[in-house]
Design a protein around this motif. Structure first.
Motif, short mmCIF file in Angstrom:
data_model
loop_
_atom_site.label_atom_id
_atom_site.label_comp_id
_atom_site.label_asym_id
_atom_site.label_seq_id
_atom_site.Cartn_x
_atom_site.Cartn_y
_atom_site.Cartn_z
N PHE A 474 0.70 -1.18 0.28
CA PHE A 474 -0.07 0.05 0.06
C PHE A 474 0.72 1.48 0.00
O PHE A 474 0.87 2.42 -1.09
CB PHE A 474 -1.01 -0.12 1.14
CG PHE A 474 -2.49 -0.57 0.93
CD1 PHE A 474 -3.18 0.22 0.48
CD2 PHE A 474 -2.55 -2.07 1.66
CE1 PHE A 474 -3.88 -0.20 0.19
CE2 PHE A 474 -3.62 -2.50 0.97
CZ PHE A 474 -4.56 -1.69 0.71
N THR A 541 -8.46 5.08 6.30
CA THR A 541 -7.29 6.25 5.82
C THR A 541 -7.22 5.39 6.94
O THR A 541 -6.81 4.91 7.78
CB THR A 541 -8.14 7.52 5.39
OG1 THR A 541 -8.64 8.22 7.28
CG2 THR A 541 -8.90 7.56 4.40
N LYS A 549 3.48 8.67 4.53
CA LYS A 549 2.54 8.48 3.41
C LYS A 549 1.08 8.22 3.84
O LYS A 549 1.10 7.77 4.40
CB LYS A 549 2.90 6.73 3.05
CG LYS A 549 4.21 7.43 1.87
CD LYS A 549 4.98 5.97 1.37
CE LYS A 549 6.63 5.92 0.86
NZ LYS A 549 6.68 5.28 -0.15
N VAL A 551 -2.14 6.60 2.82
CA VAL A 551 -3.38 5.57 2.21
C VAL A 551 -4.94 6.61 2.39
O VAL A 551 -5.53 6.14 3.44
CB VAL A 551 -3.45 4.40 2.54
CG1 VAL A 551 -4.11 3.82 2.08
CG2 VAL A 551 -1.92 4.33 1.68
N TYR A 594 -1.24 8.11 -0.95
CA TYR A 594 -1.95 7.14 -2.26
C TYR A 594 -3.48 6.90 -2.28
O TYR A 594 -4.43 6.64 -1.51
CB TYR A 594 -1.81 6.18 -2.12
CG TYR A 594 -0.05 6.16 -2.98
CD1 TYR A 594 0.92 6.80 -3.38
CD2 TYR A 594 0.99 4.98 -1.99
CE1 TYR A 594 2.13 6.82 -3.42
CE2 TYR A 594 2.26 5.38 -2.03
CZ TYR A 594 2.98 6.48 -2.88
OH TYR A 594 4.61 6.09 -3.24
N TYR A 596 -6.59 4.93 -3.89
CA TYR A 596 -7.48 2.97 -4.35
C TYR A 596 -8.44 2.67 -4.17
O TYR A 596 -9.50 3.24 -3.62
CB TYR A 596 -6.28 2.20 -3.72
CG TYR A 596 -4.36 1.27 -2.99
CD1 TYR A 596 -4.33 0.89 -3.65
CD2 TYR A 596 -4.62 2.75 -1.85
CE1 TYR A 596 -2.31 0.91 -4.06
CE2 TYR A 596 -2.77 2.87 -2.22
CZ TYR A 596 -2.09 2.02 -3.35
OH TYR A 596 -0.12 1.61 -3.10
N LYS A 611 -1.83 8.08 -8.08
CA LYS A 611 -1.25 9.03 -7.20
C LYS A 611 -1.44 10.17 -6.81
O LYS A 611 -1.88 10.67 -8.22
CB LYS A 611 0.69 8.25 -7.07
CG LYS A 611 1.64 9.37 -5.93
CD LYS A 611 3.00 9.19 -6.54
CE LYS A 611 3.43 10.29 -5.20
NZ LYS A 611 4.71 9.50 -5.60
#
Length: 613
Positions: A474, A541, A549, A551, A594, A596, A611
């Motif tokens: 991830f 999240t 980072k 996600v 990032y 997804y 991204k």
């Protein structure tokens, strides 16, 4: 160190007679015998959580009532066993009941098996053992040859285990009752402990058996349905009020909708939410009883510790403690104190190893976002409300209804009723499918609750270094690894029947991912589920790579393979259109964001990635 003399603790004891014969410490509940025997109908059912002392109380009833087979007029054994107890002060009641009745006492807690055939054999073994207690009647002049032949067959475990002899098994209580009445001229008292265990075990094994089954299930040929039929025949004696003086049963659930109680008149049911002061303190330790117990073992200074960890249950007007916990705590702590190890005295979690979490596991993934929030509220020490199903069955579990889930937790001891917040309508009109307020009772149950909720999925993540692999994937946009890991898990741990629910398909897979990420503690931070972000609520999240980072995951689900690609694109678009990344863009330390889109279809998935920063 104290010079006081201490009685042996009733640690590991389940029977009243052995507790008294070994001169163990005894919490006197005998004053309730009168309420049970002279009140509330001929058939009584008491439902309480596991380890609350149901078996001890039932054995107390047995010891008090049962007639001396060698000399029916002799009550000297009861006078010895009940010396010093509250009930002996009521001489009129004792004269009427003590040692005056034949008793059939049976416990069904060991009736289990991977299939109905195995459970049937264990059922037969239990019944055969009980029948063997009355083999002395084979010498009776009041029984004829046919009576004695029936008793011999009931006592023969090999005979009783044969399916072709099932009529003898289901008719066992009627047979024993008739034989005892002939012998003593009094209708027996029937005591059935843990009556619902065979049904609970059958339901659990059915859930396991049909987890991956996609064909049509014959509802009349499941383990559970066959056990219901067996139990219905076994309890047929309850339909005839002229065969027993009194019947008392215990269990965890009422299961009133099951046909096992069809036709049973004069049935009184007392549950953890009943409003009857006559029975509220019957099973479990009250606050006063617990504090007295602690004081009797020089542990009164730990009353606050015991209260925080084992108190919190409310059975109508009584503040209740779980006896199993109290006895275990005193057993361990008293030894430590006698040996000068007071610094090591702590509140252990004794309940977690005694109750099955299988029923809770079966609901994971079916709960709605609202239910997820309720779980969090409970863990945060708040109360929640739901519509109580006070008569839920074990076969209700397969329907995965939210209210049944919370009702199950209440009946099995994970939750307790908050009477102060429960509606006035409920208090006045009784409790049947009405809104109730509940909370987690204490710290011990809070640990059990959170542990069992996480355990089903998080334990599989810890295998094969999956946390590192998954989080790394991830954190680096590696959709192939993410897809491969999830695919393997879906094949092994998720049934296609798990999504067979009226709730949105996404709910199951969302719960599945929540469980997986709970096993990644230490590798991710600030994990959020259905958290407000940007112009909406992001599904999942978290931060990783030392918080550098972020996600963002949007989940979609479908039952059609051809819709997966379109939904994946829609998921990514939703993240951007609703600006879910907004909170992360304001943090300078976050260098990469990032997004997804993950789409599930039965036991398959696809993962898309973009991204954003």
């Amino acid at each position: 160190m104290s010079d006081r003399k201490f009685l042996p603790l009733p640690y590991g004891y389940n029977g009243y007679e052995e507790i008294r014969n070994d001169n163990c410490y005894f919490v006197d509940k005998t004053s309730y015998l009168k309420n049970v025997l002279e009140g509330s109908g001929k058939v009584l059912l008491f439902t309480r959580p596991r380890r609350f002392g149901k078996t001890v109380f039932m054995s107390t009833l047995n010891s008090f009532l049962k007639i001396n087979k060698d000399n029916p007029s002799d009550t000297s054994e009861q006078l010895r066993l009940f010396e010093g107890t509250q009930i002996l002060k009521d001489t009129e009641f004792c004269e009427k009941y003590m040692g005056k009745y034949p008793v059939i006492f049976i416990t069904l807690k060991s009736v289990d098996g991977d299939n109905f055939e195995d459970a049937y054999k264990r059922f037969a073994a239990v019944v055969s053992k009980v029948a063997s207690e009355y083999k002395y009647l084979l010498e009776s002049s009041k029984l004829d040859a046919e009576d004695k032949d029936k008793l011999k067959k009931l006592s023969d475990i090999s005979f009783l285990r044969l399916f072709e002899n099932s009529d003898y098994l289901t008719g066992a209580l009627n047979t024993l009752s008739a034989l005892l009445y002939k012998e003593y001229g009094k209708l027996p008292v029937l005591l059935i402990d843990e009556y619902d265990v065979p049904l609970a075990k059958a339901s659990y094994h059915d859930l396991l058996k049909y987890r991956d089954y996609t064909g049509k299930i014959d509802a009349n040929d499941t383990y559970h349905s066959r056990m219901v039929t067996l139990m219905s025949g076994f309890l047929d004696i309850l339909k005839n009020e002229n065969t027993l003086t009194k019947t008392v049963m215990t269990g965890c659930l009422k299961v009133a909708k099951n046909s096992i109680f069809t036709g049973v008149n004069n049935l009184y049911v007392n549950t953890v939410v009943s409003q009857d002061i006559d029975y509220s303190g019957l099973i479990g330790f009250t606050k006063d009883e617990t504090n007295r117990f602690l004081d009797d073992y020089d542990l009164s200074e730990y009353s606050s510790l015991v209260k925080d960890n084992y108190d919190g249950y409310r059975f109508f007007d009584k503040e209740m403690f779980c006896p199993w916990d109290v006895v275990n705590f005193i057993n361990e702590s008293h030894k430590k104190k006698l040996n000068g190890l007071t610094d090591s005295i702590n509140a252990g979690n004794y309940w977690i190893g005694t109750t099955s979490s299988s029923s809770i596991y079966e609901y994971l993934g079916y709960l709605t976002d609202k239910d997820t929030q309720k779980m969090q509220d409970l863990i945060d020490g708040k109360t929640i409300s739901f519509s109580l199903n006070d008569s839920m069955n074990y076969d209700c579990l397969s329907q995965h209804k939210s209210d049944d889930f919370w009702s199950l937790l209440l009946h099995t001891g994970y939750l307790t009723l908050d009477w102060d917040k429960t509606t006035e309508e409920l208090k006045k009109d009784g409790i049947t499918n009405k809104d109730v307020f509940v909370r987690i009772p204490n710290q011990e149950i809070l640990e059990c609750f959170t542990y069992n909720i996480k355990e089903r999925f998080s334990n599989v993540v810890r295998k094969d270094n999956l946390p590192d692999r998954l989080v790394s994937a991830f954190a680096n946009g590696n959709t192939k690894d993410i897809s491969d890991i999830f695919f393997d898990m879906l094949q092994k741990y998720v049934s296609v029947r798990d999504s067979a629910t009226k709730a949105p398909l996404e709910n199951f897979y969302h719960g599945f991912l929540n469980g997986i990420f709970s096993g990644c503690e230490g590798l991710i931070t600030e994990f959020r589920s259905n958290h407000e972000s940007g112009n909406g609520y992001a599904d999942i999240t978290f931060k990783t790579e030392r918080n550098s980072k972020a996600v963002i995951i949007e989940i979609k689900a479908t039952s059609k393979d051809e819709e997966m690609d379109e939904l994946a694109a829609e998921a990514l678009s939703q993240i951007e259109e609703k600006n879910y990344a907004l909170p992360f863009t304001k943090v300078s330390k976050i260098t990469d964001i990032y997004a997804y889109g993950i789409v599930f279809c039965r036991k398959d998935c696809i993962v898309t990635f973009k991204k954003l920063k």
